[in-house]
Design an enzyme around this catalytic site. Structure first.
Site, short mmCIF file in Angstrom:
data_model
loop_
_atom_site.label_atom_id
_atom_site.label_comp_id
_atom_site.label_asym_id
_atom_site.label_seq_id
_atom_site.Cartn_x
_atom_site.Cartn_y
_atom_site.Cartn_z
N ASP A 1 99.07 62.62 81.20
CA ASP A 1 97.80 61.90 81.05
C ASP A 1 98.07 60.53 81.70
O ASP A 1 98.99 60.42 82.53
CB ASP A 1 97.40 61.78 79.56
CG ASP A 1 95.95 61.31 79.37
OD1 ASP A 1 95.04 62.14 79.51
OD2 ASP A 1 95.71 60.11 79.12
N LYS B 1 97.37 65.68 71.18
CA LYS B 1 97.56 64.58 72.15
C LYS B 1 98.70 63.71 71.65
O LYS B 1 98.93 63.63 70.43
CB LYS B 1 96.29 63.74 72.25
CG LYS B 1 96.19 62.94 73.53
CD LYS B 1 95.60 63.76 74.64
CE LYS B 1 95.61 63.05 75.97
NZ LYS B 1 94.83 63.79 76.97
P1 NDP Z 1 96.85 58.01 86.01
O1 NDP Z 1 97.83 57.26 85.21
O2 NDP Z 1 97.31 58.86 87.13
O3 NDP Z 1 95.75 57.01 86.59
C1 NDP Z 1 95.02 56.20 85.73
C2 NDP Z 1 94.12 55.32 86.57
O4 NDP Z 1 93.17 54.69 85.72
C3 NDP Z 1 94.86 54.21 87.28
O5 NDP Z 1 94.19 53.89 88.46
C4 NDP Z 1 94.78 53.07 86.26
O6 NDP Z 1 94.89 51.78 86.82
C5 NDP Z 1 93.38 53.28 85.72
N1 NDP Z 1 93.34 52.75 84.36
C6 NDP Z 1 94.10 53.14 83.31
N2 NDP Z 1 93.81 52.42 82.23
C7 NDP Z 1 92.88 51.55 82.62
C8 NDP Z 1 92.17 50.53 81.96
N3 NDP Z 1 92.39 50.25 80.67
N4 NDP Z 1 91.23 49.83 82.67
C9 NDP Z 1 91.02 50.11 83.98
N5 NDP Z 1 91.67 51.05 84.66
C10 NDP Z 1 92.56 51.76 83.99
O7 NDP Z 1 96.02 58.88 84.94
P2 NDP Z 1 95.07 60.12 85.19
O8 NDP Z 1 94.42 60.05 86.51
O9 NDP Z 1 95.83 61.34 84.82
O10 NDP Z 1 93.99 59.91 84.03
C11 NDP Z 1 92.74 59.25 84.26
C12 NDP Z 1 91.75 59.68 83.19
O11 NDP Z 1 91.57 61.11 83.25
C13 NDP Z 1 92.17 59.41 81.74
O12 NDP Z 1 91.01 59.13 80.98
C14 NDP Z 1 92.76 60.74 81.29
O13 NDP Z 1 92.72 60.88 79.88
C15 NDP Z 1 91.79 61.69 81.98
N6 NDP Z 1 92.26 63.05 82.16
C16 NDP Z 1 93.43 63.33 82.82
C17 NDP Z 1 93.81 64.63 83.01
C18 NDP Z 1 95.03 64.99 83.78
O14 NDP Z 1 95.25 66.19 84.00
N7 NDP Z 1 95.82 64.05 84.26
C19 NDP Z 1 93.03 65.75 82.46
C20 NDP Z 1 91.77 65.36 81.88
C21 NDP Z 1 91.43 64.05 81.73
P3 NDP Z 1 96.22 50.92 86.57
O15 NDP Z 1 97.23 51.50 87.51
O16 NDP Z 1 95.86 49.52 86.86
O17 NDP Z 1 96.59 51.13 85.11
O1 2IT Z 2 92.96 65.19 78.77
C1 2IT Z 2 93.46 66.23 79.22
O2 2IT Z 2 92.85 67.30 79.19
C2 2IT Z 2 94.80 66.15 79.81
N1 2IT Z 2 95.36 65.06 79.91
C3 2IT Z 2 95.48 67.38 80.28
C4 2IT Z 2 96.14 68.09 79.14
C5 2IT Z 2 96.99 69.27 79.50
O3 2IT Z 2 97.60 69.81 78.56
O4 2IT Z 2 97.06 69.68 80.66
#
Ligand code: NDP
Ligand code: 2IT
Length: 468
Positions: free
Chosen positions: A182, A142
Site C-alpha cells: 500500500d 490491513k
Molecule cells: P505509493 O506509496 O506508491 O504512492 C502514494 C502516492 O500518494 C505518492 O505520490 C504520495 O506522495 C502520495 N501521497 C501519499 N500520502 C499523501 C498525503 N497524505 N498527501 C498527499 N499525497 C500523498 O502508494 P500507492 O500508489 O500504492 O497508493 C495510493 C493510494 O491507492 C492509497 O490510497 C492506497 O491505499 C490505494 N490503493 C493502493 C493499492 C495498491 O495495490 N498499491 C490497491 C488499492 C488502493 P509522497 O511521495 O509525497 O508521499
Molecule cells: O487497498 C488495497 O486494496 C491494497 N492496498 C491492495 C491489497 C492487496 O492485498 O493486494
C-alpha cells in the site's frame, strides 16, 4: 427514523438511516469517537445498506452489523531498528484482522508517518467489502507502521522491514493472513519482508503478494490497481455509449496506482494531464505520454525523487506547490494518492468545470460532502472499494498461482482482471437497480450498489458460520 446529518452532511445520498443502522452508528461513535476516518468509512456503508437490511430481517436478528463493525483481532507491536548512524529507532507496527468470513485476511501494509489505528481500521473495514466484490475468497485486513520510508537508505528500510516481520510473522500465513503493499510499501519492502519471513519460518509460501516475478509474483500485479480502476471507468463510460478517446484526465499521486492509471489511460487514447505528491501537483497540458511516464517511473521508483522535478524536465508543464489538481478542467478524474484528498468544494469545482466521471484509485479519497456532490450531480462515480479492487483481485490471482505452483501469462492475468472488473461493475449496478431508489434510467448509484453487493456475501457467510 433518522436523517444523516453528522459532519455537516445534510443531503448525503438522500437516503434515510433505519433505526438499526442509526443505533449501530451511535454505538460505533461512542466506542471509537477519536477514529475519524474509521467513523467516516462506517457511515458511508451504513448509510447505503438499509434497503437490504429491511428486505432481509435475518441480518438484524443475527446481529450482523454489531459484529461486522468490530475487527476480529487487532495486533499492535513495537518495531525497534537501527539507523545508519547507529542510533536506536522505534516505530509502532499494526495488523488489523477485520473479517475472515469468506477467506483468509487479505490487505495491504502501509508505511507512512500518518499511520494510526483509526486509519488502519478504516482501511481494513473497506477491504472487507472490496474483497467480497472481487468474487475471490479473501477476508479483509490491513496493517502497517508509522515508519516514513522517505529519505531512508535501502539498508535502513531493510532493517526496518526485517524487524517488522520478526513480529508480524507470528500472526500471518498463506491460509491465515496474506499482506501486500500500500502507500510506502512496494516491491522493495515486500522483498525484504518476504526474505525475513522465509528465514524465520523456513517456508517458501505465498504469504505476501506483490512479490517479484522471479520468486512467486504474478505478472500484472504491479499494474493491476491502476489498470483495474481504468477498466472500471471504461465499464461506467460504456453505460453511456462512450469511451476514453480524447478525454482529458486529471490524476493525483505519482506512486504505483497513479503511474499505471496514466499508462492505461494513454493506451486507451485519453490524455492524462496531472500527477501529484504531498508537496503539490504538476500540470502538463500537452499530456503525460508514454515517454514522459517512463521518466516519472524512473524518478519515483528508482531515484525516489519528487514530482516537482517534472516541471524542470518538461517545458510547458507547471508545478503548483501545496495544491491539489482538482481545479484543472477535465473530463474524468482519478484520485490516486490518499484518503480525503477531495472535499465538497473541490468536488463542486470538478463538476462545474465539466468533469463527468470520477474513479477512485485511492482508498476513500473523497470525503462525505464530496460524495454528496457527485451523487446529486449524477456523474459517473466509481467508489474506491469497487473501482480500485483490481489490485487486491490480482493479489488473489497471485495466491492462486502460488498454491498451484504455476505462473500464468500476462495475457491470462490481464483477461481475468478485466473480467473481474466487469463483474464488479455489473454486480454493483444490479444491486443498485434492485435496491437503490435513485438508480433509474441510465443512472447507477455505484456507492449504494457496491456496498450492498459487498455486504450481502459477507453477511450471509457470517450467518452460515454461526456466532463467532
Ligand atoms: P505509493 O506509496 O506508491 O504512492 C502514494 C502516492 O500518494 C505518492 O505520490 C504520495 O506522495 C502520495 N501521497 C501519499 N500520502 C499523501 C498525503 N497524505 N498527501 C498527499 N499525497 C500523498 O502508494 P500507492 O500508489 O500504492 O497508493 C495510493 C493510494 O491507492 C492509497 O490510497 C492506497 O491505499 C490505494 N490503493 C493502493 C493499492 C495498491 O495495490 N498499491 C490497491 C488499492 C488502493 P509522497 O511521495 O509525497 O508521499
Ligand atoms: O487497498 C488495497 O486494496 C491494497 N492496498 C491492495 C491489497 C492487496 O492485498 O493486494
Amino acid at each position: 427514523m433518522l436523517r444523516i446529518c453528522s459532519s455537516g452532511v445534510t443531503r448525503w445520498f438522500s437516503i434515510i438511516m433505519s433505526d438499526y443502522t442509526s443505533r449501530i452508528m451511535d454505538q460505533v461513535r461512542a466506542k471509537n469517537g477519536h477514529e475519524t476516518e474509521f467513523l467516516q468509512a462506517v457511515q458511508e456503508v451504513l448509510a447505503t445498506i438499509s434497503p437490504v437490511l429491511a428486505a432481509q430481517p435475518k441480518y438484524e436478528a443475527n446481529a450482523i452489523l454489531e459484529r461486522i463493525v468490530e475487527p476480529e483481532r487487532v495486533i499492535t507491536f513495537r518495531v525497534p531498528w537501527m539507523d545508519d548512524k547507529g542510533n536506536y529507532q522505534v516505530n509502532r507496527g499494526y495488523r488489523v484482522e477485520f473479517n475472515s468470513a469468506i477467506g483468509p485476511y487479505k490487505g495491504g501494509l502501509r508505511f507512512h508517518p500518518s499511520v494510526n489505528l483509526g486509519i488502519l481500521k478504516f482501511l481494513g473495514f473497506e477491504q472487507v467489502f472490496k474483497n467480497s466484490l472481487t468474487t475471490l475468497a479473501m477476508g479483509g485486513g490491513k496493517g502497517g507502521a508509522d515508519f516514513d520510508p522517505k529519505g531512508k537508505s535501502d539498508n535502513e528500510v531493510m532493517r526496518f522491514c526485517q524487524s517488522f516481520m520478526s513480529e508480524l510473522q507470528r500472526h500471518i500465513g498463506p491460509d491465515t493472513d496474506v499482506p501486500a503493499g500500500d502507500i510506502g510499501v512496494g516491491g522493495r519492502e515486500i522483498g525484504y519482508m518476504f526474505g525475513q519471513y522465509k528465514r524465520l519460518r523456513n517456508e517458501f509460501t505465498g504469504v505476501l503478494t506483490g512479490k517479484a516475478r522471479n520468486w512467486g509474483g504474478s505478472l500484472i500485479r504491479p499494474e493491476a490497481t491502476g489498470y483495474g480502476t481504468v477498466y472500471f471507468a471504461q465499464n461506467m463510460l460504456a453505460t453511456k455509449g462512450e469511451d476514453f478517446v480524447g478525454k482529458v484526465c486529471t490524476v493525483s499521486g505519482s506512486g504505483n496506482v497513479a503511474q499505471y492509471t496514466v499508462e492505461k489511460l494513454n493506451e486507451l487514447g485519453a490524455k492524462p494531464v496531472t500527477l501529484s505528491d504531498s508537496a503539490g501537483f504538476i500540470h502538463d497540458p500537452a499530456g503525460i505520454d508514454a515517454e514522459k511516464l517512463a521518466w516519472v517511473m524512473d524518478l519515483k521508483n528508482v531515484r525516489r525523487g519528487r514530482i516537482s522535478e517534472y516541471a524542470k524536465q518538461f517545458p510547458g508543464a507547471t508545478f503548483y506547490a501545496g495544491q491539489r489538481p482538482w481545479g484543472i478542467t477535465c473530463d474524468c478524474a482519478f484520485p490516486s494518492a490518499t484518503q480525503n484528498e477531495i472535499n465538497g468544494a473541490e468536488a463542486t469545482t470538478l463538476i462545474k468545470n465539466g468533469c463527468g466521471l470520477v474513479a477512485e484509485g485511492a482508498n476513500m479519497p473523497t470525503d462525505l460532502e464530496g460524495i454528496d456532490v457527485y451523487l446529486e450531480s449524477k456523474i459517473l462515480y466509481g467508489p474506491a472499494k469497487a473501482a480500485n479492487a483490481g489490485g487486491v483481485a490480482t493479489s488473489g490471482l497471485e495466491m492462486a498461482q502460488n498454491s498451484q505452483r504455476l505462473n500464468w501469462t500476462r495475457e491470462e492475468v490481464d483477461a481475468k482482471l478485466k473480467s473481474i472488473m466487469k463483474n464488479i461493475h455489473d454486480n454493483a449496478q444490479s444491486h443498485a437497480r434492485e435496491y437503490s431508489a435513485d438508480s433509474k434510467g441510465d443512472y447507477t448509484n455505484y456507492v449504494a450498489g457496491s456496498n450492498m453487493a459487498g455486504f450481502v456475501k459477507v453477511a450471509d457467510s457470517m450467518i452460515d458460520q454461526g456466532l463467532v
